[in-house]
Design a protein around this motif. Structure first.
Motif, PDB file in Angstrom:
ATOM      1  N   GLU A   8       0.131   4.427   2.113  1.00 47.65           N
ATOM      2  CA  GLU A   8       0.512   4.348   3.529  1.00 47.65           C
ATOM      3  C   GLU A   8       2.027   4.416   3.687  1.00 47.65           C
ATOM      4  O   GLU A   8       2.536   5.090   4.584  1.00 47.65           O
ATOM      5  CB  GLU A   8      -0.024   3.062   4.152  1.00 47.65           C
ATOM      6  CG  GLU A   8      -1.519   3.059   4.424  1.00 47.65           C
ATOM      7  CD  GLU A   8      -1.914   1.921   5.344  1.00 47.65           C
ATOM      8  OE1 GLU A   8      -1.097   1.552   6.222  1.00 47.65           O
ATOM      9  OE2 GLU A   8      -3.023   1.399   5.181  1.00 47.65           O
TER      10      GLU A   8
ATOM     11  N   ASP B  76       0.866  -1.181   0.000  1.00 55.16           N
ATOM     12  CA  ASP B  76       0.000   0.000   0.000  1.00 55.16           C
ATOM     13  C   ASP B  76       0.899   1.226   0.000  1.00 55.16           C
ATOM     14  O   ASP B  76       1.353   1.696   1.046  1.00 55.16           O
ATOM     15  CB  ASP B  76      -0.911  -0.018   1.233  1.00 55.16           C
ATOM     16  CG  ASP B  76      -1.951   1.095   1.201  1.00 55.16           C
ATOM     17  OD1 ASP B  76      -1.682   2.140   0.550  1.00 55.16           O
ATOM     18  OD2 ASP B  76      -3.014   0.932   1.818  1.00 55.16           O
ATOM     19  N   TRP B  77       1.178   1.754  -1.164  1.00 53.90           N
ATOM     20  CA  TRP B  77       2.137   2.844  -1.298  1.00 53.90           C
ATOM     21  C   TRP B  77       1.644   4.149  -0.683  1.00 53.90           C
ATOM     22  O   TRP B  77       2.453   4.979  -0.236  1.00 53.90           O
ATOM     23  CB  TRP B  77       2.485   3.044  -2.767  1.00 53.90           C
ATOM     24  CG  TRP B  77       3.297   1.901  -3.305  1.00 53.90           C
ATOM     25  CD1 TRP B  77       2.840   0.765  -3.885  1.00 53.90           C
ATOM     26  CD2 TRP B  77       4.726   1.781  -3.263  1.00 53.90           C
ATOM     27  NE1 TRP B  77       3.882  -0.073  -4.220  1.00 53.90           N
ATOM     28  CE2 TRP B  77       5.050   0.539  -3.859  1.00 53.90           C
ATOM     29  CE3 TRP B  77       5.754   2.603  -2.813  1.00 53.90           C
ATOM     30  CZ2 TRP B  77       6.368   0.096  -3.991  1.00 53.90           C
ATOM     31  CZ3 TRP B  77       7.075   2.174  -2.949  1.00 53.90           C
ATOM     32  CH2 TRP B  77       7.368   0.935  -3.532  1.00 53.90           C
TER      33      TRP B  77
ATOM     34  N   GLY C 103       1.815  -0.108   5.455  1.00 51.09           N
ATOM     35  CA  GLY C 103       1.718  -0.359   4.028  1.00 51.09           C
ATOM     36  C   GLY C 103       2.354  -1.652   3.577  1.00 51.09           C
ATOM     37  O   GLY C 103       2.175  -2.072   2.432  1.00 51.09           O
TER      38      GLY C 103
END
Length: 279
Positions: A93, A90-91, A255
């Motif tokens: 995050e 999850d970039w 992430g």
């Protein structure tokens, strides 16, 4: 025949039992202070051995697993290295991740291995790293089964670095059992030279510090930037010049599910930018 074997077995067992009883009798005849002293010495030896072999070498790992790790002191430029092992990231995050109150600055990404394998998440990770503002790099994992020139050409065919990216990285951690150190060094230099001719920058060499000292200590490697792996210690023990230090493989960041390798850069953010292609 069976009867003879049975009789022999009974005699052997009897002899062992006799020796065991004799030993116990001898121990009981010792003064109590000697018995207690011997027990203390034996216990102390086992405690020391357990600590020396199982606790001390992995102290940093234990702290990381069961509490906040002690990050290297005196460094402000932090980064990570990733591959398909981190799964889908999850970039959004990760962009806001902090390490020791400092922002995450760079991401090293596994690209290729040998002469025919590309990491399944490389293209996605490589694209997203730049989209989310990180300085990105790509590394090739050295294979002992394929000639160096084939590996270099495969890396160049799959990885297209741009201005602002870190120099290409060679991850070398193994040496074939059937070649000399001199031939091994020649192969590594072949990869480095082929890739350097393409990008006109010195590739970064990733390895762990004992491997560097054992197999890459030739002065021909002195001009290359080093990324040294040395886990669970308060400072890297490699005495030569180095640019990056991979200090733990049990980092935790938003992430990313599971663990991730954490790294620091040995310099300022300005220096890191200067190291990049076109920098």
């Amino acid at each position: 025949m069976n009867k003879k074997r049975s009789t022999g077995s009974v005699k052997a067992t009897g002899n062992r039992n006799t020796r065991s009883r004799s030993l116990r009798t001898s121990i009981r005849r010792l003064p109590s202070w000697m018995r207690w002293g011997g027990a203390v010495v034996i216990t102390a030896f086992y405690v020391w051995a357990f600590y020396y072999f199982f606790v001390s070498p992995f102290g940093f790992r234990w702290r990381a697993l069961f509490g906040e790790p002690d990050y290297p002191q005196g460094y402000e430029i932090h980064g990570i290295d990733i591959s398909h092992h981190q799964g889908k990231i999850d970039w959004s995050e990760l962009r806001n991740a902090m390490i020791a109150k400092c922002p995450l600055r760079f991401v090293m990404i596994k690209a290729t291995e040998g002469s025919g394998h590309i990491d399944e998440n490389f293209q996605e990770n490589f694209y997203q790293a730049r989209e989310y503002g990180f300085i990105r790099g790509a590394y090739h994992f050295w294979s002992i089964k394929t000639p160096a020139r084939e590996q270099a050409n495969y890396f160049l065919s799959q990885v297209h670095l741009e201005e602002g990216d870190l120099p290409p990285v060679l991850d070398v951690e193994n040496i074939p059992a059937d070649i000399s150190v001199e031939d091994f060094q020649r192969e590594v230099l072949t990869w480095l030279h082929v890739v350097e001719d393409k990008y006109h920058v010195k590739p970064i060499i990733y390895t762990y510090y004992k491997f560097k000292e054992s197999y890459l200590s030739d002065q021909r490697f002195d001009d290359y930037p080093y990324w040294i792996a040395h886990y669970y210690v308060d400072k890297v023990e490699y005495k030569g010049k180095w640019k990056f230090w991979q200090h733990t493989d049990v980092g935790r960041l938003p992430g990313i599910k599971g663990y991730v390798d954490l790294n620091i850069y040995n310099g300022s953010y300005y220096d890191l930018k200067k190291l990049t292609i076109g920098g």
